[in-house]
Each structure stands twice: as C-alpha cells, then as structure tokens.
Design a protein around this motif. Structure first.
Motif, PDB file in Angstrom:
ATOM      1  N   TYR A  25      25.386  -1.700 -26.124  1.00  0.00           N
ATOM      2  CA  TYR A  25      25.638  -0.260 -27.243  1.00  0.00           C
ATOM      3  C   TYR A  25      26.903  -0.517 -26.682  1.00  0.00           C
ATOM      4  CZ  TYR A  25      20.832   0.165 -28.013  1.00  0.00           C
ATOM      5  OH  TYR A  25      19.720   0.590 -28.155  1.00  0.00           O
ATOM      6  N   SER A  26      27.817  -0.750 -28.130  1.00  0.00           N
ATOM      7  CA  SER A  26      29.131  -0.261 -28.115  1.00  0.00           C
ATOM      8  C   SER A  26      29.355   1.037 -27.723  1.00  0.00           C
ATOM      9  CB  SER A  26      30.099  -1.378 -28.391  1.00  0.00           C
ATOM     10  OG  SER A  26      29.882  -1.236 -29.909  1.00  0.00           O
ATOM     11  N   ALA A  27      28.796   1.407 -28.824  1.00  0.00           N
ATOM     12  CA  ALA A  27      28.680   3.149 -29.048  1.00  0.00           C
ATOM     13  C   ALA A  27      27.168   3.690 -29.360  1.00  0.00           C
ATOM     14  CB  ALA A  27      29.551   3.781 -30.421  1.00  0.00           C
ATOM     15  N   MET A  28      26.899   4.888 -29.696  1.00  0.00           N
ATOM     16  CA  MET A  28      25.365   4.887 -29.979  1.00  0.00           C
ATOM     17  C   MET A  28      26.035   6.464 -30.543  1.00  0.00           C
ATOM     18  SD  MET A  28      22.886   4.939 -26.924  1.00  0.00           S
ATOM     19  CE  MET A  28      21.439   5.116 -27.847  1.00  0.00           C
ATOM     20  N   ALA A  29      25.009   7.190 -31.487  1.00  0.00           N
ATOM     21  CA  ALA A  29      24.638   8.686 -31.584  1.00  0.00           C
ATOM     22  C   ALA A  29      23.371   9.311 -31.398  1.00  0.00           C
ATOM     23  CB  ALA A  29      25.230   9.044 -33.419  1.00  0.00           C
ATOM     24  N   VAL A  30      22.811  10.079 -31.309  1.00  0.00           N
ATOM     25  CA  VAL A  30      21.706  10.979 -31.051  1.00  0.00           C
ATOM     26  C   VAL A  30      22.005  11.999 -31.547  1.00  0.00           C
ATOM     27  CG1 VAL A  30      19.966  11.671 -28.719  1.00  0.00           C
ATOM     28  CG2 VAL A  30      21.673   9.651 -28.507  1.00  0.00           C
ATOM     29  N   PRO A  31      20.487  11.680 -32.819  1.00  0.00           N
ATOM     30  CA  PRO A  31      21.061  13.330 -34.054  1.00  0.00           C
ATOM     31  C   PRO A  31      20.644  14.630 -33.005  1.00  0.00           C
ATOM     32  CG  PRO A  31      19.731  11.201 -34.996  1.00  0.00           C
ATOM     33  CD  PRO A  31      19.909  11.083 -33.510  1.00  0.00           C
ATOM     34  N   LEU A  32      21.055  15.289 -33.596  1.00  0.00           N
ATOM     35  CA  LEU A  32      20.632  17.064 -32.638  1.00  0.00           C
ATOM     36  C   LEU A  32      18.895  17.224 -32.137  1.00  0.00           C
ATOM     37  CD1 LEU A  32      23.591  19.278 -32.726  1.00  0.00           C
ATOM     38  CD2 LEU A  32      23.157  17.158 -31.221  1.00  0.00           C
ATOM     39  N   ASN A  33      18.408  16.799 -33.876  1.00  0.00           N
ATOM     40  CA  ASN A  33      17.226  17.021 -33.746  1.00  0.00           C
ATOM     41  C   ASN A  33      16.414  16.588 -32.814  1.00  0.00           C
ATOM     42  OD1 ASN A  33      16.852  14.747 -34.989  1.00  0.00           O
ATOM     43  ND2 ASN A  33      16.462  15.420 -37.031  1.00  0.00           N
ATOM     44  N   SER A  34      16.556  14.948 -32.867  1.00  0.00           N
ATOM     45  CA  SER A  34      16.237  14.076 -30.966  1.00  0.00           C
ATOM     46  C   SER A  34      16.025  14.635 -29.798  1.00  0.00           C
ATOM     47  CB  SER A  34      16.836  12.923 -31.306  1.00  0.00           C
ATOM     48  OG  SER A  34      16.381  12.297 -32.793  1.00  0.00           O
ATOM     49  N   ILE A  35      17.393  15.853 -29.492  1.00  0.00           N
ATOM     50  CA  ILE A  35      17.471  15.859 -28.373  1.00  0.00           C
ATOM     51  C   ILE A  35      16.253  16.992 -28.284  1.00  0.00           C
ATOM     52  CG2 ILE A  35      19.053  17.008 -26.310  1.00  0.00           C
ATOM     53  CD1 ILE A  35      21.312  15.625 -28.362  1.00  0.00           C
ATOM     54  N   SER A  36      15.851  16.781 -26.489  1.00  0.00           N
ATOM     55  CA  SER A  36      14.764  17.999 -26.265  1.00  0.00           C
ATOM     56  C   SER A  36      15.108  19.323 -25.494  1.00  0.00           C
ATOM     57  CB  SER A  36      13.134  17.454 -25.785  1.00  0.00           C
ATOM     58  OG  SER A  36      13.363  16.812 -25.003  1.00  0.00           O
ATOM     59  N   SER A  37      15.946  18.369 -24.845  1.00  0.00           N
ATOM     60  CA  SER A  37      16.153  19.616 -23.029  1.00  0.00           C
ATOM     61  C   SER A  37      17.397  18.791 -22.891  1.00  0.00           C
ATOM     62  CB  SER A  37      14.699  19.377 -21.763  1.00  0.00           C
ATOM     63  OG  SER A  37      15.301  17.479 -21.445  1.00  0.00           O
ATOM     64  N   VAL A  38      18.354  19.455 -22.184  1.00  0.00           N
ATOM     65  CA  VAL A  38      19.575  18.628 -21.438  1.00  0.00           C
ATOM     66  C   VAL A  38      20.103  19.864 -20.508  1.00  0.00           C
ATOM     67  CG1 VAL A  38      21.118  20.656 -22.625  1.00  0.00           C
ATOM     68  CG2 VAL A  38      22.039  19.153 -21.789  1.00  0.00           C
ATOM     69  N   GLU A  39      20.309  19.404 -19.053  1.00  0.00           N
ATOM     70  CA  GLU A  39      20.901  20.267 -17.843  1.00  0.00           C
ATOM     71  C   GLU A  39      21.844  19.110 -17.219  1.00  0.00           C
ATOM     72  OE1 GLU A  39      17.884  19.693 -14.659  1.00  0.00           O
ATOM     73  OE2 GLU A  39      16.432  18.549 -15.997  1.00  0.00           O
ATOM     74  N   VAL A  40      22.808  19.784 -16.088  1.00  0.00           N
ATOM     75  CA  VAL A  40      23.142  18.909 -15.217  1.00  0.00           C
ATOM     76  C   VAL A  40      23.075  18.887 -13.926  1.00  0.00           C
ATOM     77  CG1 VAL A  40      26.225  19.134 -15.348  1.00  0.00           C
ATOM     78  CG2 VAL A  40      25.224  19.401 -16.829  1.00  0.00           C
ATOM     79  N   PHE A  41      23.362  17.873 -13.609  1.00  0.00           N
ATOM     80  CA  PHE A  41      23.460  17.632 -11.594  1.00  0.00           C
ATOM     81  C   PHE A  41      24.933  17.354 -11.286  1.00  0.00           C
ATOM     82  CE2 PHE A  41      19.571  14.954 -13.410  1.00  0.00           C
ATOM     83  CZ  PHE A  41      18.520  16.290 -12.570  1.00  0.00           C
ATOM     84  N   PRO A  42      25.104  18.773 -10.741  1.00  0.00           N
ATOM     85  CA  PRO A  42      26.505  18.868 -10.063  1.00  0.00           C
ATOM     86  C   PRO A  42      26.902  17.243  -9.341  1.00  0.00           C
ATOM     87  CG  PRO A  42      25.420  19.977  -9.005  1.00  0.00           C
ATOM     88  CD  PRO A  42      24.679  19.474  -9.823  1.00  0.00           C
ATOM     89  N   ARG A  43      26.198  16.856  -9.036  1.00  0.00           N
ATOM     90  CA  ARG A  43      26.932  15.186  -8.912  1.00  0.00           C
ATOM     91  C   ARG A  43      25.695  13.946  -8.624  1.00  0.00           C
ATOM     92  NH1 ARG A  43      25.928  19.186  -5.205  1.00  0.00           N
ATOM     93  NH2 ARG A  43      25.223  19.081  -3.312  1.00  0.00           N
ATOM     94  N   TRP A  44      25.901  13.231  -8.287  1.00  0.00           N
ATOM     95  CA  TRP A  44      24.958  11.687  -8.104  1.00  0.00           C
ATOM     96  C   TRP A  44      23.540  12.561  -7.588  1.00  0.00           C
ATOM     97  CZ3 TRP A  44      26.052   6.358  -9.048  1.00  0.00           C
ATOM     98  CH2 TRP A  44      25.461   5.739  -8.241  1.00  0.00           C
ATOM     99  N   THR A  45      22.564  11.475  -8.622  1.00  0.00           N
ATOM    100  CA  THR A  45      21.490  11.509  -8.219  1.00  0.00           C
ATOM    101  C   THR A  45      20.433  10.594  -7.760  1.00  0.00           C
ATOM    102  OG1 THR A  45      18.751  12.162  -9.047  1.00  0.00           O
ATOM    103  CG2 THR A  45      20.850  11.493 -10.839  1.00  0.00           C
ATOM    104  N   SER A  46      19.839  11.225  -7.256  1.00  0.00           N
ATOM    105  CA  SER A  46      18.932   9.590  -6.110  1.00  0.00           C
ATOM    106  C   SER A  46      17.812   9.733  -6.317  1.00  0.00           C
ATOM    107  CB  SER A  46      19.017  10.783  -4.483  1.00  0.00           C
ATOM    108  OG  SER A  46      18.375  11.621  -4.160  1.00  0.00           O
ATOM    109  N   GLU A  47      17.393  10.449  -7.479  1.00  0.00           N
ATOM    110  CA  GLU A  47      15.932  10.422  -8.207  1.00  0.00           C
ATOM    111  C   GLU A  47      15.781   9.223  -7.741  1.00  0.00           C
ATOM    112  OE1 GLU A  47      13.429  11.172 -12.004  1.00  0.00           O
ATOM    113  OE2 GLU A  47      16.405  12.291 -11.696  1.00  0.00           O
ATOM    114  N   THR A  48      14.339   8.205  -7.877  1.00  0.00           N
ATOM    115  CA  THR A  48      14.119   7.213  -8.795  1.00  0.00           C
ATOM    116  C   THR A  48      14.175   6.810  -9.781  1.00  0.00           C
ATOM    117  OG1 THR A  48      12.713   7.185  -6.273  1.00  0.00           O
ATOM    118  CG2 THR A  48      12.213   4.952  -7.940  1.00  0.00           C
ATOM    119  N   LEU A  49      14.708   5.442 -10.248  1.00  0.00           N
ATOM    120  CA  LEU A  49      15.202   5.802 -11.662  1.00  0.00           C
ATOM    121  C   LEU A  49      14.068   4.636 -11.643  1.00  0.00           C
ATOM    122  CD1 LEU A  49      19.274   5.410 -11.934  1.00  0.00           C
ATOM    123  CD2 LEU A  49      17.391   7.087 -11.975  1.00  0.00           C
ATOM    124  N   GLY A  50      14.040   3.391 -11.435  1.00  0.00           N
ATOM    125  CA  GLY A  50      12.812   2.471 -11.826  1.00  0.00           C
ATOM    126  C   GLY A  50      13.177   1.084 -11.659  1.00  0.00           C
TER     127      GLY A  50
END
Length: 121
Positions: A25-50
């Motif tokens: 993608y060079s750009a994309m738009a995510v409509p607000l009604n498609s967003i279910s949650s939002v959170e912020v991690f202060p730094r890099w996450t080491s969680e398994t991404l897959g």
C-alpha cells in the motif's frame, strides 16, 4: 515509517517509498466506524506477531503483514524508539485484510486520544 493522520472520518496512513512495496500500500484510509479499539504502548512490543510477509531487522524494525497463530492478521510498521499505536479493527469483511494495525509514531498518544474523543474505545 508510516504516517498516521486522523480526521473526523478516518485514520489515514501514508507509507514511505521503501515501505509501500513491503506492505503493498502507498496509502490507506480506515473509516472510524471500522475501528473497535485503540491503545498505545510506550515502546517496542516483544509480543509474538506470527508469520510475516515483509521485512524484519531484529529488535529494530518490523514492516509488513503478520499472521498470528490464532489467526489475527496485522499490518505492522514499527521502529524501535517510538511509541506504538495499536488499532483494533471490527470484524473483518471480505474486502478488509487486517484485524489490527501496529504503527510506530511520535504522535501515537495524540492520535489515540483523538480517536477516543471520536468515540473509539
């Protein structure tokens, strides 16, 4: 890195010239009604991404699509040293490819707050 920008209708993402071929993608738009949650991690996450389709520089950079073993598909653009904006997306439809976005941004806290003020939890 991806540049997330919020307006009253959507979260807009613009990818750098080198990221665009990796994320497809060079750009994309995510409509607000498609967003279910939002959170912020202060730094890099080491969680398994897959399993990834993209680029990883261990401990420094992750860009691409990641499929978690539980089936969660994520669009990832993370760089060490910046907060991570995690955006959950509502039940995927046939034309939507991702369940979640993980984006590094120096403006992650401000964007998350703006999305919360718009009604996203």
């Amino acid at each position: 890195m991806a540049q997330p920008i919020y307006d009253e209708a959507a979260l807009h993402l613009t990818f750098s010239r080198w990221e665009a071929p990796v994320v497809r993608y060079s750009a994309m738009a995510v409509p607000l009604n498609s967003i279910s949650s939002v959170e912020v991690f202060p730094r890099w996450t080491s969680e398994t991404l897959g399993i990834r389709s993209g680029l990883t520089v261990s401990g420094y950079l992750k860009v691409g699509t990641f499929l978690h073993p539980r089936g969660t598909t994520r669009l990832v653009s993370m760089k060490r040293g910046h907060p991570i904006l995690r955006v959950g997306l509502r039940g995927r439809k046939a034309d939507e490819k991702f369940d979640e976005l993980l984006l590094s941004s120096p403006d992650a806290y401000e964007i998350a707050e703006a999305l919360r003020l718009a009604g996203v939890r």
